[in-house]
Design a protein around this motif. Structure first.
Motif, PDB file in Angstrom:
ATOM      1  N   UNK A 148      67.491 -82.415 -11.676  1.00 49.37           N
ATOM      2  CA  UNK A 148      67.565 -81.131 -10.943  1.00 49.37           C
ATOM      3  C   UNK A 148      66.284 -80.829 -10.149  1.00 49.37           C
ATOM      4  N   UNK A 149      65.127 -81.129 -10.748  1.00 44.44           N
ATOM      5  CA  UNK A 149      63.867 -80.866 -10.050  1.00 44.44           C
ATOM      6  C   UNK A 149      63.754 -81.777  -8.819  1.00 44.44           C
ATOM      7  N   UNK A 150      64.171 -83.023  -8.972  1.00 47.43           N
ATOM      8  CA  UNK A 150      64.133 -83.976  -7.845  1.00 47.43           C
ATOM      9  C   UNK A 150      65.028 -83.465  -6.710  1.00 47.43           C
ATOM     10  N   UNK A 151      66.189 -82.938  -7.069  1.00 47.08           N
ATOM     11  CA  UNK A 151      67.125 -82.429  -6.062  1.00 47.08           C
ATOM     12  C   UNK A 151      66.505 -81.250  -5.304  1.00 47.08           C
ATOM     13  N   UNK A 152      65.818 -80.378  -6.047  1.00 43.94           N
ATOM     14  CA  UNK A 152      65.164 -79.234  -5.384  1.00 43.94           C
ATOM     15  C   UNK A 152      64.087 -79.713  -4.419  1.00 43.94           C
ATOM     16  N   UNK A 153      63.314 -80.699  -4.878  1.00 46.09           N
ATOM     17  CA  UNK A 153      62.271 -81.254  -4.002  1.00 46.09           C
ATOM     18  C   UNK A 153      62.906 -81.874  -2.770  1.00 46.09           C
ATOM     19  N   UNK A 163      54.163 -83.409 -11.578  1.00 45.65           N
ATOM     20  CA  UNK A 163      55.373 -83.443 -10.753  1.00 45.65           C
ATOM     21  C   UNK A 163      55.894 -82.027 -10.515  1.00 45.65           C
ATOM     22  N   UNK A 164      56.051 -81.275 -11.600  1.00 48.07           N
ATOM     23  CA  UNK A 164      56.547 -79.907 -11.466  1.00 48.07           C
ATOM     24  C   UNK A 164      55.524 -78.996 -10.787  1.00 48.07           C
ATOM     25  N   UNK A 165      54.239 -79.292 -10.978  1.00 48.62           N
ATOM     26  CA  UNK A 165      53.197 -78.526 -10.286  1.00 48.62           C
ATOM     27  C   UNK A 165      53.337 -78.717  -8.778  1.00 48.62           C
ATOM     28  N   UNK A 166      53.558 -79.961  -8.351  1.00 48.66           N
ATOM     29  CA  UNK A 166      53.760 -80.234  -6.920  1.00 48.66           C
ATOM     30  C   UNK A 166      55.000 -79.522  -6.389  1.00 48.66           C
ATOM     31  N   UNK A 167      56.066 -79.589  -7.165  1.00 46.86           N
ATOM     32  CA  UNK A 167      57.315 -78.963  -6.715  1.00 46.86           C
ATOM     33  C   UNK A 167      57.122 -77.453  -6.537  1.00 46.86           C
ATOM     34  N   UNK A 168      56.492 -76.806  -7.537  1.00 48.10           N
ATOM     35  CA  UNK A 168      56.285 -75.353  -7.450  1.00 48.10           C
ATOM     36  C   UNK A 168      55.344 -75.011  -6.297  1.00 48.10           C
ATOM     37  N   UNK A 207      53.417 -70.564 -10.974  1.00 49.42           N
ATOM     38  CA  UNK A 207      54.146 -71.625 -11.678  1.00 49.42           C
ATOM     39  C   UNK A 207      53.415 -72.953 -11.499  1.00 49.42           C
ATOM     40  N   UNK A 208      52.969 -73.214 -10.279  1.00 44.36           N
ATOM     41  CA  UNK A 208      52.242 -74.455 -10.008  1.00 44.36           C
ATOM     42  C   UNK A 208      50.985 -74.538 -10.870  1.00 44.36           C
ATOM     43  N   UNK A 209      50.274 -73.399 -10.994  1.00 45.28           N
ATOM     44  CA  UNK A 209      49.057 -73.385 -11.822  1.00 45.28           C
ATOM     45  C   UNK A 209      49.385 -73.672 -13.277  1.00 45.28           C
ATOM     46  N   UNK A 210      50.457 -73.038 -13.765  1.00 44.30           N
ATOM     47  CA  UNK A 210      50.813 -73.219 -15.174  1.00 44.30           C
ATOM     48  C   UNK A 210      51.199 -74.675 -15.458  1.00 44.30           C
ATOM     49  N   UNK A 211      51.964 -75.276 -14.569  1.00 42.18           N
ATOM     50  CA  UNK A 211      52.318 -76.689 -14.756  1.00 42.18           C
ATOM     51  C   UNK A 211      51.074 -77.571 -14.675  1.00 42.18           C
ATOM     52  N   UNK A 212      50.183 -77.213 -13.775  1.00 38.71           N
ATOM     53  CA  UNK A 212      48.934 -77.964 -13.659  1.00 38.71           C
ATOM     54  C   UNK A 212      48.164 -77.947 -14.967  1.00 38.71           C
ATOM     55  N   UNK A 213      48.092 -76.764 -15.580  1.00 44.06           N
ATOM     56  CA  UNK A 213      47.428 -76.630 -16.885  1.00 44.06           C
ATOM     57  C   UNK A 213      48.055 -77.534 -17.933  1.00 44.06           C
TER      58      UNK A 213
END
Ligand code: ZN
Length: 465
Positions: free
Chosen positions: A445-450, A410-415, A399-405
């Motif tokens: 929601x992503x911030x809360x997960x982080x 932000x989502x890459x860091x979270x994953x 998931x991190x790789x896909x967001x990076x692409x």
């Protein structure tokens, strides 16, 4: 090795290098209730079969709601055990040694008997209430299992340590206690088999084989016997009761036997050296399982072209079998040809109705094509996969790789934080989650997960999806 050490090695098996069944055969760090370092085999085809073996028995035991999972341990020794009310552990070696589905189902029925009888909890209580010095000495001999019981992590069944240690009254009582549990588990197992109209013959045959092994081979005692002592009179009693079953002569349905043979072929191809596979499945054997074993062995040990040709033949024979496409996709992906892997993996995903492990492999192939246009699809596949199966190794990394692409840092860091968390690296997880928070809208929601990962205390449960 002393028997105690051997029993211990079973309870907390040492991690071995990941072997290539399915997308991931990895130490189950993330899997809740599974001891860290236990080498687990994750494979859709095998797991589906294990479910089909276990579910009827679990239902008959009234445990259907407990969502019990069968976990396949990558170990050649024959063994199966339960440590809590949610998992049945079975060694690949036991699956490989069992000639019929009925034998595995018999083992599951026995293990389910332990679970339904609440044996594990009661054993834990018994150990916890022990106060005398000799019991403590005895417990020290049992080692890690007792440590597990004290920490609430779950005690294994008492092993040969109890049988081999010097005789004492306490010990005899513990031994009698274990023996009673074994008889109860046998009895309950028979009941579940009868309730599901299945033969108890596999269970009896298997236990007979194990008990003969114990008689004739003093040097090697199977781990299964250490956790389930199996004296001849126990087997005899079981056989007598079992023969009274109206289903004694009932055979496994042929299609189930075929799936069993395919599983054994897969385990052989994946885990055994090519010479052994070739001896077990010689070219003269043109059955589908034999071809399957050889195709897997070729892809793991010889050239990819030959392996792909063998896989294409299998696909021709059974165009509706998702696992042949999965295998081809995996071989191409690992052979550095991700673009060609995508089509067979799409086919596998579709035919398996999006099995999470296969979705993850498809996403992995999409990621590896280095094409920004498919990054969104990869994210969607992975998100859906982890929501259905949170224990897929590598999913968060992908998931991190896909967001990076996609350029979504932000989502890459979270994953990546979630990936670190899943492999037990809390410090990296916290650092990445802290950075993700600075890039995410506060309160989203992503911030809360982080934020959850930043604030999680060591030893606490895993971060959510
Ligand atoms: Zn047992």
């Amino acid at each position: 090795m002393t028997p105690a050490a051997r029993a211990l090695a079973v309870a907390t098996a040492i991690a071995v290098a990941a072997t290539g069944i399915g997308p991931a055969a990895a130490p189950a760090h993330a899997q809740s209730g599974v001891p860290r370092g236990l080498p687990i085999i994750r494979d859709t085809e095998i797991e589906q079969l294990m479910r089909d073996y276990a579910v009827p028995v679990l239902r008959a035991a009234g445990l259907a709601k407990q969502n019990v999972k069968v976990v396949v341990v990558n170990d050649r020794a024959f063994n199966a055990f339960v440590m809590d009310g949610r998992h049945i552990f079975v060694h690949a070696g036991a699956l490989f040694d069992a000639k019929t589905p009925n034998e595995v189902i018999g083992v599951f029925a026995h293990e389910t008997g332990h679970m339904a009888g609440g044996h594990l909890n009661r054993l834990r209580e018994q150990l916890a209430s022990a106060q005398t010095a000799s019991i403590i000495a005895l417990m020290a001999g049992i080692g890690a299992m007792v440590a597990g019981a004290r920490s609430g992590g779950g005690a294994g069944e008492i092993g040969m340590a109890a049988i081999m240690a010097p005789q004492s009254a306490i010990q005899r009582s513990l031994l009698a206690y274990v023996r009673t549990q074994e008889d109860q588990a046998d009895h309950a197992g028979l009941k579940f088999l009868t309730a599901t109209h299945q033969s108890p013959r596999g269970m009896v045959d298997l236990f007979k084989r194990l008990s003969n092994e114990m008689l004739f081979n003093t040097r090697y005692i199977d781990p299964y016997l250490q956790s389930h002592p199996m004296p001849a009179d126990r087997v005899a009693a079981l056989e007598m009761q079992a023969k009274a079953s109206p289903y004694w002569d009932r055979k496994d349905p042929p299609e189930l036997q075929m799936r069993h043979d395919m599983m054994r072929a897969k385990l052989s191809g994946c885990l055994e050296p090519p010479g052994t596979v070739a001896r077990r499945y010689p070219l003269s054997d043109q059955s589908v399982p034999a071809r399957y074993a050889r195709a897997i062995s070729s892809y793991r040990h010889s050239d990819l072209r030959q392996a792909i040709a063998q896989m294409d033949q299998l696909i021709q024979l059974q165009p509706g079998n998702p696992y042949f496409y999965e295998l081809k996709g995996q071989a191409l992906l690992e052979g550095g040809r991700p673009k060609e892997a995508v089509a067979p993996l799409r086919q596998a995903a579709q035919l398996s109705r999006n099995a999470p492990l296969i979705d993850v492999m498809l996403a992995q192939a999409l990621n590896a094509t280095d094409n920004k246009a498919v990054a969104e699809e990869a994210v969607a596949l992975l998100r859906s996969a982890v929501s259905r199966d949170p224990d897929v190794p590598q999913a968060y990394t992908q998931i991190a790789m896909a967001y990076g692409r996609k350029g979504d840092l932000a989502n890459a860091d979270l994953a990546a934080a979630q990936a670190a968390f899943a492999r037990g690296d809390a410090m990296t997880a916290r650092q990445l989650a802290t950075r993700a928070k600075t890039r995410l809208p506060v309160g989203s929601p992503a911030w809360v997960r982080a934020d959850d990962i930043v604030n999680v205390r060591p030893g606490n449960a895993r971060a959510g999806n």
